[in-house]
Scaffold this motif. Sequence first.
Motif, PDB file in Angstrom:
ATOM      1  N   PRO A  32      -4.195 -30.719  64.706  1.00 54.96           N
ATOM      2  CA  PRO A  32      -3.257 -29.665  64.321  1.00 54.96           C
ATOM      3  C   PRO A  32      -2.721 -29.077  65.598  1.00 54.96           C
ATOM      4  N   HIS A  33      -1.339 -29.135  65.878  1.00 56.02           N
ATOM      5  CA  HIS A  33      -0.688 -28.476  66.974  1.00 56.02           C
ATOM      6  C   HIS A  33       0.719 -28.260  66.918  1.00 56.02           C
ATOM      7  N   SER A  34       1.332 -27.444  67.488  1.00 57.76           N
ATOM      8  CA  SER A  34       2.762 -27.302  67.590  1.00 57.76           C
ATOM      9  C   SER A  34       3.124 -28.010  69.120  1.00 57.76           C
ATOM     10  N   ASP A  35       4.176 -28.652  69.102  1.00 58.86           N
ATOM     11  CA  ASP A  35       4.611 -29.196  70.539  1.00 58.86           C
ATOM     12  C   ASP A  35       4.755 -27.907  71.518  1.00 58.86           C
ATOM     13  N   PRO A  36       4.366 -28.158  72.585  1.00 53.92           N
ATOM     14  CA  PRO A  36       4.722 -26.901  73.716  1.00 53.92           C
ATOM     15  C   PRO A  36       5.927 -26.833  74.400  1.00 53.92           C
ATOM     16  N   GLY A  37       6.380 -28.118  74.340  1.00 60.19           N
ATOM     17  CA  GLY A  37       7.801 -28.260  75.071  1.00 60.19           C
ATOM     18  C   GLY A  37       9.082 -27.975  74.296  1.00 60.19           C
ATOM     19  N   GLY A  38      10.333 -28.385  74.505  1.00 59.10           N
ATOM     20  CA  GLY A  38      11.404 -28.150  73.959  1.00 59.10           C
ATOM     21  C   GLY A  38      11.828 -28.956  72.753  1.00 59.10           C
ATOM     22  N   MET A  39      11.588 -30.217  72.642  1.00 58.30           N
ATOM     23  CA  MET A  39      11.929 -30.801  71.295  1.00 58.30           C
ATOM     24  C   MET A  39      11.228 -32.195  71.662  1.00 58.30           C
ATOM     25  N   THR A  40      10.848 -32.937  70.716  1.00 60.98           N
ATOM     26  CA  THR A  40      10.163 -34.079  70.499  1.00 60.98           C
ATOM     27  C   THR A  40      10.818 -35.113  69.857  1.00 60.98           C
ATOM     28  N   LEU A  41      11.184 -36.164  70.530  1.00 59.13           N
ATOM     29  CA  LEU A  41      11.885 -37.350  69.731  1.00 59.13           C
ATOM     30  C   LEU A  41      10.771 -38.413  69.427  1.00 59.13           C
ATOM     31  N   LEU A  42      10.321 -38.827  68.242  1.00 58.64           N
ATOM     32  CA  LEU A  42       9.084 -39.774  67.985  1.00 58.64           C
ATOM     33  C   LEU A  42       9.815 -40.867  67.442  1.00 58.64           C
ATOM     34  N   PHE A  43       9.464 -42.037  68.015  1.00 60.78           N
ATOM     35  CA  PHE A  43       9.545 -43.342  67.343  1.00 60.78           C
ATOM     36  C   PHE A  43       8.288 -43.847  66.804  1.00 60.78           C
ATOM     37  N   PRO A  44       8.081 -44.007  65.333  1.00 58.65           N
ATOM     38  CA  PRO A  44       6.909 -43.963  64.951  1.00 58.65           C
ATOM     39  C   PRO A  44       6.674 -45.339  64.496  1.00 58.65           C
ATOM     40  N   ASP A  45       5.418 -45.545  64.207  1.00 55.32           N
ATOM     41  CA  ASP A  45       5.131 -46.819  63.792  1.00 55.32           C
ATOM     42  C   ASP A  45       5.745 -47.085  62.245  1.00 55.32           C
ATOM     43  N   GLU A  46       6.372 -47.962  62.036  1.00 59.30           N
ATOM     44  CA  GLU A  46       7.021 -48.107  60.599  1.00 59.30           C
ATOM     45  C   GLU A  46       6.058 -48.623  59.725  1.00 59.30           C
ATOM     46  N   ASN A  47       5.179 -49.316  60.248  1.00 63.45           N
ATOM     47  CA  ASN A  47       4.225 -50.144  59.326  1.00 63.45           C
ATOM     48  C   ASN A  47       3.302 -49.349  58.478  1.00 63.45           C
ATOM     49  N   VAL A  48       2.899 -48.159  59.427  1.00 58.80           N
ATOM     50  CA  VAL A  48       1.641 -47.246  59.018  1.00 58.80           C
ATOM     51  C   VAL A  48       2.092 -45.906  59.140  1.00 58.80           C
TER      52      VAL A  48
END
Length: 360
Positions: free
Chosen positions: A232-248
Amino acid sequence: MINCLRGWPEPIVRVQHLSDSGIRVIPDRYVKQPSERPGLISDSIQSEINIPVIDMGDLLSPDPTLRDKTADLIGSACREWGFFQVVNHGVSHELMARMREAWREFFQQPLEEKQKYANSPSTYEGYGSRLGVEKGAALDWSDYFFLHYLPVEIRNQEKWPTLPVACRELVGEYSKEVVKLGGKLMKIFSSNLGLTENYLQESFGGEEMGACLRVNYYPKCPQPDLTLGLSPHSDPGGMTLLFPDENVSGLQVRRGDNWITVNPIPNAFIVNIGDQLQVLSNANYKSVEHRVLVNSAKERVSLAFFYNPGGDMLIKPAEQLVGEEAPPLYPAMTFNEYRLFIRTRGPCGKAQVESLKSPT
């Protein structure tokens, strides 16, 4: 950059190598405390709740009402969730697919090939398997590859993989497009906060902003109920744009006392607010704790693009958002100073940003 982080405190073990070795019991270093293990939320709750999904194509509508409604949806997601998914975002789906496949191929390269890019905690750039340098710390079940994209003067393509052969070109093309998407969102964030359209971007340093990519590889795990791919964490930077694994699915977002499993939509980006935007917005927008599950049947690959302030930018609450009834909650601090905490201790929930709050 950070002299105290010149080397890892212990020999690095590649989690993918552990997984491929056929072990049935994970080493103690990866076993979480009982209260930190996954499985504390019922499947029925998980299936009924998902983070907001926003169609960015509506921002191009000739109907101003629809454009305003879409911007309002983004604002509400930032205030109430800290997370949302965007579709019709303008980044080529083909480019996204090629990028993810290239990184799948990288992690299937022989270990000696990947080891050429082994990283150190001084910059984290390269092939890694742990976050934080505290000796004896509990570890997460994941490997990663981290690289810098912006500012241009610290971009070093020689540190990017040469195999597969298209990887370097794809990283450059993909990063350019995701930066554009981040810029569009930053303007909406600013306007929704009542700031000038370019306020947040200028606070990040404008063309001297920071941007980096971490490709996460979560191998199969023989005991997924005992560990996490990312604590567990919050991201330290400004904004995160995550491209996830759509299969899992694997990403979980904290919602009150529960963990909500995010159901990724094909070709969507998962966007989340980082600590720096929480500070700049004086907590009108909030970064939210999240974590990653692993499983025994499939490995996962996700691409997290971090849209950050420049390292030397002094980040503090926007003056327009503070006053007698809303005093500034955070002291001014450069992003370099802030992320030293994370690089030293690794993922620590929201301990850093909450510790900065001025006493009331």
